[in-house]
Design a protein around this motif. Structure first.
Motif, mmCIF file in Angstrom:
data_model
loop_
_atom_site.group_PDB
_atom_site.id
_atom_site.type_symbol
_atom_site.label_atom_id
_atom_site.label_comp_id
_atom_site.label_asym_id
_atom_site.label_seq_id
_atom_site.Cartn_x
_atom_site.Cartn_y
_atom_site.Cartn_z
ATOM 1 N N HIS A 20 0.824 -1.220 0.000
ATOM 2 C CA HIS A 20 0.000 0.000 0.000
ATOM 3 C C HIS A 20 0.858 1.270 0.000
ATOM 4 O O HIS A 20 0.333 2.369 0.234
ATOM 5 C CB HIS A 20 -0.939 -0.012 1.204
ATOM 6 C CG HIS A 20 -2.073 -0.981 1.053
ATOM 7 N ND1 HIS A 20 -3.281 -0.641 0.484
ATOM 8 C CD2 HIS A 20 -2.172 -2.301 1.372
ATOM 9 C CE1 HIS A 20 -4.079 -1.689 0.469
ATOM 10 N NE2 HIS A 20 -3.436 -2.711 1.010
ATOM 11 N N GLN A 21 2.158 1.111 -0.277
ATOM 12 C CA GLN A 21 3.072 2.247 -0.367
ATOM 13 C C GLN A 21 3.110 3.072 0.920
ATOM 14 O O GLN A 21 3.287 4.299 0.874
ATOM 15 C CB GLN A 21 2.693 3.143 -1.561
ATOM 16 C CG GLN A 21 2.865 2.481 -2.918
ATOM 17 C CD GLN A 21 4.338 2.146 -3.208
ATOM 18 O OE1 GLN A 21 5.192 3.014 -3.131
ATOM 19 N NE2 GLN A 21 4.611 0.897 -3.537
ATOM 20 N N PHE A 22 2.975 2.394 2.059
ATOM 21 C CA PHE A 22 3.117 3.064 3.345
ATOM 22 C C PHE A 22 4.484 2.690 3.899
ATOM 23 O O PHE A 22 4.721 1.541 4.285
ATOM 24 C CB PHE A 22 2.011 2.654 4.324
ATOM 25 C CG PHE A 22 1.952 3.536 5.548
ATOM 26 C CD1 PHE A 22 1.028 4.562 5.623
ATOM 27 C CD2 PHE A 22 2.837 3.358 6.596
ATOM 28 C CE1 PHE A 22 0.985 5.395 6.733
ATOM 29 C CE2 PHE A 22 2.805 4.175 7.709
ATOM 30 C CZ PHE A 22 1.877 5.202 7.786
ATOM 31 N N LYS A 23 5.392 3.645 3.935
ATOM 32 C CA LYS A 23 6.776 3.388 4.313
ATOM 33 C C LYS A 23 7.012 3.739 5.783
ATOM 34 O O LYS A 23 6.612 4.807 6.249
ATOM 35 C CB LYS A 23 7.731 4.189 3.425
ATOM 36 C CG LYS A 23 7.588 3.862 1.944
ATOM 37 C CD LYS A 23 7.823 2.371 1.662
ATOM 38 C CE LYS A 23 7.713 2.057 0.181
ATOM 39 N NZ LYS A 23 7.918 0.614 -0.099
ATOM 40 N N LEU A 24 7.673 2.846 6.490
ATOM 41 C CA LEU A 24 7.985 3.038 7.898
ATOM 42 C C LEU A 24 9.332 3.753 8.058
ATOM 43 O O LEU A 24 10.187 3.687 7.177
ATOM 44 C CB LEU A 24 8.037 1.689 8.610
ATOM 45 C CG LEU A 24 6.726 0.905 8.661
ATOM 46 C CD1 LEU A 24 6.971 -0.475 9.253
ATOM 47 C CD2 LEU A 24 5.667 1.657 9.450
ATOM 48 N N PRO A 25 9.549 4.413 9.197
ATOM 49 C CA PRO A 25 10.833 5.076 9.443
ATOM 50 C C PRO A 25 11.948 4.054 9.649
ATOM 51 O O PRO A 25 11.688 2.877 9.939
ATOM 52 C CB PRO A 25 10.571 5.885 10.714
ATOM 53 C CG PRO A 25 9.454 5.170 11.393
ATOM 54 C CD PRO A 25 8.594 4.620 10.301
ATOM 55 N N PRO A 26 13.205 4.479 9.544
ATOM 56 C CA PRO A 26 14.330 3.534 9.641
ATOM 57 C C PRO A 26 14.348 2.718 10.921
ATOM 58 O O PRO A 26 14.739 1.537 10.886
ATOM 59 C CB PRO A 26 15.563 4.447 9.536
ATOM 60 C CG PRO A 26 15.102 5.611 8.731
ATOM 61 C CD PRO A 26 13.669 5.831 9.151
ATOM 62 N N PHE A 27 13.936 3.305 12.069
ATOM 63 C CA PHE A 27 14.038 2.550 13.318
ATOM 64 C C PHE A 27 13.130 1.328 13.349
ATOM 65 O O PHE A 27 13.295 0.443 14.188
ATOM 66 C CB PHE A 27 13.786 3.457 14.535
ATOM 67 C CG PHE A 27 12.363 3.873 14.761
ATOM 68 C CD1 PHE A 27 11.479 3.054 15.456
ATOM 69 C CD2 PHE A 27 11.900 5.101 14.316
ATOM 70 C CE1 PHE A 27 10.166 3.432 15.687
ATOM 71 C CE2 PHE A 27 10.589 5.509 14.554
ATOM 72 C CZ PHE A 27 9.717 4.665 15.230
ATOM 73 N N ALA A 28 12.170 1.264 12.438
ATOM 74 C CA ALA A 28 11.302 0.083 12.369
ATOM 75 C C ALA A 28 12.112 -1.178 12.119
ATOM 76 O O ALA A 28 11.707 -2.271 12.542
ATOM 77 C CB ALA A 28 10.255 0.252 11.272
#
Length: 226
Positions: A20-28
């Motif tokens: 769904h093109q929902f990108k998480l931040p790097p710390f994920a």
């Protein structure tokens, strides 16, 4: 819950979010080894419980009663130096997967259908003794205010959002036959340790059976900075 189950839920959730093109931040994507090496620079993540939050609410059956959450940002009511007055989460809700009835004493939140299937939300006002009220419920959906009978089920289709006022009991699940739902939450500061009132006794954070190593740590599992 077994750690292997949590690992699989997170990996499947990442794939769904990417779809769904929902990108998480790097710390994920920090591993347990990464967290063991992170300094005090990352204390906001530790102290405010940002990150992965997988719960079966003590049911023992995540896919029947459970919820996938990732807390993207949050303030901290216990820390006067933390001036952030808001929070944001992304959630994945499966068809028929129920989040039990609960309300918040202090937090107001908007629940947003970001895509996928429909979200069904059942609502009751709370009485003074925290039971279900028989009174009509005022609903706020994308700027529209109207009333529904106690126990009404509201359907949120992709793009729609609903405001949850304080002391409003709500339970939700994705509508059968419509697919898994991608759900956002924008709210005042979130404090799961003090601001949740579940209608029935419920375990908010899971007891974990360590049957395999953790791929990622949950937000309540971070080690303290060295």
């Amino acid at each position: 819950m077994k750690r292997s189950e949590i690992n699989a839920i997170i990996e499947n959730g990442i794939a769904f979010l990417n779809k769904h093109q929902f990108k998480l931040p790097p710390f994920a994507y920090f591993t347990p080894k990464d967290w063991a090496e992170k300094s005090h620079e990352y204390d906001e993540i530790r102290n405010n419980l940002l990150g992965w939050d997988i719960t079966d609410f003590g049911s023992g059956d995540f896919h029947k009663v459970g919820l996938f959450l990732f807390t993207l940002r949050n303030g901290n009511l216990k820390n006067p130096a933390d001036k952030k007055p808001y929070a944001e989460k992304i959630m994945i809700v499966e068809e028929g997967q129920v989040t039990p009835y609960h309300f918040h004493w202090h937090k107001m939140e908007d629940i947003i259908n970001r895509g996928g299937g429909n979200l069904l939300v059942k609502v009751y006002n709370a009485t003074e003794d925290d039971e279900f009220s028989k009174d009509d419920v005022e609903i706020q959906i994308d700027g529209r205010h109207y009333t529904v009978p106690a126990g009404a089920i509201i359907r949120l289709t992709p793009g729609e959002s609903m405001t949850m006022t304080t002391r409003l009991y709500h339970s939700f699940w994705a509508e059968e036959g419509c697919g898994t739902a991608l759900i956002g939450e924008v709210s005042q500061v979130n404090d799961d340790s003090t601001d949740n009132r579940f209608y029935k006794p419920t375990g908010r954070f899971p007891d974990i059976e360590e049957d395999e190593p953790a791929k990622y740590l949950l937000g309540n599992e971070y080690p303290k900075a060295k």
